[in-house]
Motif scaffolding. Structure first.
Motif, short mmCIF file in Angstrom:
data_model
loop_
_atom_site.label_atom_id
_atom_site.label_comp_id
_atom_site.label_asym_id
_atom_site.label_seq_id
_atom_site.Cartn_x
_atom_site.Cartn_y
_atom_site.Cartn_z
N SER A 136 1.00 -1.25 -0.11
CA SER A 136 0.08 0.09 -0.05
C SER A 136 0.78 1.06 -0.03
N TYR A 137 0.47 2.25 -0.83
CA TYR A 137 1.20 3.46 -1.04
C TYR A 137 1.14 4.29 0.47
N GLY A 138 -0.09 4.09 0.65
CA GLY A 138 -0.35 4.78 2.28
C GLY A 138 0.42 4.33 3.28
N LEU A 139 0.54 2.89 3.26
CA LEU A 139 1.45 2.25 4.47
C LEU A 139 2.99 2.65 4.27
N VAL A 140 3.49 2.63 3.17
CA VAL A 140 4.90 2.81 2.92
C VAL A 140 5.15 4.22 3.20
N THR A 141 4.31 5.24 2.81
CA THR A 141 4.71 6.63 3.13
C THR A 141 4.55 7.07 4.53
N CYS A 142 3.66 6.36 5.25
CA CYS A 142 3.53 6.42 6.85
C CYS A 142 4.63 5.88 7.45
N ILE A 143 5.20 4.74 6.99
CA ILE A 143 6.34 4.30 7.61
C ILE A 143 7.57 5.21 7.38
N GLN A 144 7.69 5.72 5.97
CA GLN A 144 8.71 6.63 5.48
C GLN A 144 8.58 7.73 6.52
N ALA A 145 7.54 8.25 6.67
CA ALA A 145 7.30 9.65 7.49
C ALA A 145 7.65 9.32 9.04
N ALA A 146 7.30 8.14 9.48
CA ALA A 146 7.58 7.97 10.96
C ALA A 146 8.96 7.59 11.24
N PHE A 147 9.84 7.11 10.22
CA PHE A 147 11.20 6.87 10.21
C PHE A 147 11.99 7.58 9.10
N PRO A 148 12.17 8.50 9.16
CA PRO A 148 12.71 9.42 8.13
C PRO A 148 14.30 9.11 7.93
N ARG A 149 15.15 8.53 8.90
CA ARG A 149 16.32 8.18 8.86
C ARG A 149 16.47 6.72 8.49
N ALA A 150 15.44 6.10 8.47
CA ALA A 150 15.59 4.65 8.05
C ALA A 150 15.58 4.47 6.59
N GLN A 151 16.08 3.23 6.13
CA GLN A 151 16.31 2.98 4.66
C GLN A 151 15.17 2.17 4.55
N VAL A 152 14.05 2.28 3.55
CA VAL A 152 12.95 1.25 3.21
C VAL A 152 13.51 0.47 1.94
N VAL A 153 13.78 -0.68 2.24
CA VAL A 153 13.65 -1.75 0.91
C VAL A 153 12.90 -2.96 0.84
N ASN A 154 12.84 -3.12 -0.51
CA ASN A 154 12.08 -4.45 -0.85
C ASN A 154 12.54 -5.60 -0.24
N ALA A 155 11.40 -6.25 0.65
CA ALA A 155 11.80 -7.60 1.37
C ALA A 155 11.13 -8.83 0.62
N THR A 156 10.42 -8.61 -0.43
CA THR A 156 9.86 -9.63 -1.10
C THR A 156 10.54 -10.82 -1.23
N PHE A 157 11.74 -10.76 -1.85
CA PHE A 157 12.47 -11.84 -2.27
C PHE A 157 13.09 -12.70 -1.05
N LEU A 158 13.46 -11.55 -0.14
CA LEU A 158 13.92 -12.41 1.17
C LEU A 158 12.88 -13.18 2.02
N LEU A 159 11.94 -12.75 2.09
CA LEU A 159 10.77 -13.46 2.92
C LEU A 159 10.25 -14.75 1.97
N ASP A 160 10.26 -14.65 0.48
CA ASP A 160 10.06 -15.78 -0.14
C ASP A 160 10.92 -16.83 0.13
N GLU A 161 12.17 -16.57 0.36
CA GLU A 161 13.05 -17.64 0.42
C GLU A 161 12.73 -18.34 2.09
N ALA A 162 12.22 -17.44 3.04
CA ALA A 162 12.04 -17.90 4.37
C ALA A 162 10.72 -18.53 4.29
N ARG A 163 9.97 -18.49 3.40
CA ARG A 163 8.49 -18.95 3.25
C ARG A 163 8.65 -20.50 2.41
N TYR A 164 9.60 -20.90 1.85
CA TYR A 164 9.89 -22.03 1.12
C TYR A 164 9.88 -23.17 1.95
#
Length: 157
Positions: free
Chosen positions: A49-77
């Motif tokens: 969700s665009y809204g979710l991502v922007t809320c997280i970015q606003a709440a943690f402006p010094r954090a780096q937001v990254v795509n974890a799709t493939f990381l968690l895909d492997e954990a779900r195998y």
């Protein structure tokens, strides 16, 4: 703090619960991985969700937001026994829905009536809504991967 189930905010708002947990974890300057930013099987552009991502970015402006799709895909195998039991049960429900499809599908019946009967079978046997019946009954196909049954009548081919 231990794990707990967090309520979502009114209106199906997820960001406050995520932000609360990330604050507990001290994510102010962390790398925050979000599932679904891109590369999903069904949504190449992403499903987060665009809204979710922007809320997280606003709440943690010094954090780096990254795509974890493939990381968690492997954990779900690797599936737990509980997951395997759920998959087996879901397969049984889907097979029962296919039995209904086979027994009930006939020319003149609407897509909605047939899908309704299939869903009823699944729900009566313990399935949840929504189910993963991606309905598709011939051409023309709607321009989406969220096929919904229509009032079209089934034809003999």
């Amino acid at each position: 703090m231990g794990h707990r189930i967090r309520n979502i905010a009114p209106g199906w708002t997820y960001a406050p619960a995520y932000i609360e947990r990330l604050q507990e974890l001290g994510a102010q300057r962390a790398r925050i991985g979000i599932l679904g930013l891109s590369g999903n099987t069904r949504y190449a552009e992403g499903s987060a969700s665009y809204g979710l991502v922007t809320c997280i970015q606003a709440a943690f402006p010094r954090a780096q937001v990254v795509n974890a799709t493939f990381l968690l895909d492997e954990a779900r195998y690797i599936k737990s026994d509980e997951e395997l039991t759920c998959i087996e049960r879901a397969t049984q429900l889907a097979e029962r829905a296919l039995d209904v499809l086979s027994a009930e599908a006939r020319p003149g019946l609407t897509e909605r009536a047939l899908v309704g009967r299939m869903l009823a079978e699944m729900v009566e046997r313990g399935g949840d809504l929504p189910t993963m019946i991606l309905w598709s009954a011939g051409w023309p196909q709607p321009p989406t991967n969220h096929y919904q049954p229509t009032g079209r009548r089934l034809l003999r081919r």
